[in-house]
Design an enzyme around this catalytic site. Structure first.
Site, PDB file in Angstrom:
ATOM      1  CG  HIS A 157      -2.089  -0.894   1.115  1.00  0.00           C
ATOM      2  ND1 HIS A 157      -2.002  -2.224   1.436  1.00  0.00           N
ATOM      3  CD2 HIS A 157      -3.380  -0.683   0.718  1.00  0.00           C
ATOM      4  CE1 HIS A 157      -3.183  -2.803   1.245  1.00  0.00           C
ATOM      5  NE2 HIS A 157      -4.031  -1.889   0.804  1.00  0.00           N
ATOM      6  CE  LYS A 161      -3.746  -0.544   4.882  1.00  0.00           C
ATOM      7  NZ  LYS A 161      -5.030   0.092   5.272  1.00  0.00           N
TER       8      LYS A 161
END
Length: 273
Positions: A157, A161
């Site tokens: 990600h 995040k």
């Protein structure tokens, strides 16, 4: 349920919130409310203008309690603490809720389960149709391979995040563990370093990558002797998550009080593996 359910967006000022506003409009539903943090400087702004779709006459507010009567269902992609408060308010008002918040504690998940005894709740770590189809494929692979392979979950990600592994990676791991009759908390291995010794085939490994602007990528490897099967899902934008959440919101209005997930919404529980 009306033909066009009134959908409220919680956390409307964030990146996902803005995309959800777009998704509601694209689906032809009515935006009932758009809620931001009480201290937000966005309060009073037009939700459509914030989302880049032009004025729609819905002003951003900092109070969910004040606008719940304008909603048949709300979608919550906020924070665990905020979601706990939203659950209480929705329960009191009898309004259904769709939750995409990740990083919730066991205590907060217990609160969610209790609330679902009183109002319909959809809870999923990922609302992408593709991800949920992938999970069904993982259940099939786990059932076929059983204990004959090593299983690794790799997720990537963007650098912003804050939780790891991702909720989707854990959801995938739980689906595999449940299929194999294992408890994920007992068999999960998060990262490896140093002298780890031989791999225990009963374990399910997780590896996390964070960097750049990766929207979300998940690969599960079923690694045997002489062959390897990989199930991969890659997201290139966030609209697929938002569209799935809006689909879930429209679906859950008028349902009986209990906890649902995207497999219920998509009818995947009726598909035998």
């Amino acid at each position: 349920m009306s033909a066009a359910p009134r959908i409220g967006i919680l956390g409307a000022g964030g990146r996902m919130g803005r995309i959800l506003i777009q998704a509601v409009q694209q689906a032809g539903y009515q935006l009932g409310a758009a809620v931001v943090r009480p201290e937000s400087t966005l309060i009073g702004a037009d939700a459509g203008e914030l989302a880049g779709i032009g004025s729609i006459g819905v002003k951003l507010t900092g109070s969910l309690a004040e606008v719940l009567e304008d909603c048949d269902v709300v979608i919550d992609f906020s924070t665990p603490a905020a979601t706990s408060e939203h659950l209480k308010l929705c329960r009191e008002a009898g309004v259904a809720i769709v939750i995409g918040t990740t990083g919730m504690s066991d205590e907060q998940k217990a609160e969610l389960d209790e609330t679902a005894k009183h109002i319909p709740v959809v809870y999923a770590a990922n609302y992408s149709v593709g991800v949920n189809v992938s999970i069904k494929l993982l259940e099939l692979a786990a059932k076929v391979f059983g204990d004959t392979v090593d299983i690794e979950v790799i997720e990537a990600h963007h650098r912003h995040k804050v939780d790891a592994p991702s909720g989707t990676a854990l959801m995938m791991g739980e689906a595999i563990a449940d299929t194999l009759g294992r408890n994920l908390k007992e068999v999960a291995v998060y990262g490896r370093e140093g002298h780890t010794g031989p791999r225990d085939r009963q374990t399910i490994g997780f590896e996390t990558i964070r960097g750049g602007d990766i929207v979300g990528e998940h690969t599960v490897m079923f690694i045997g002797e002489g062959e390897r099967v990989e199930v991969t899902h890659k997201a290139t934008n966030r609209m697929n998550f938002a569209a799935g959440a809006v689909r879930a919101a429209a679906w859950v209005v008028g349902r009986e009080a209990r906890k649902y997930d995207m497999k219920d919404v998509l009818g995947l529980n009726d598909v035998q593996v």
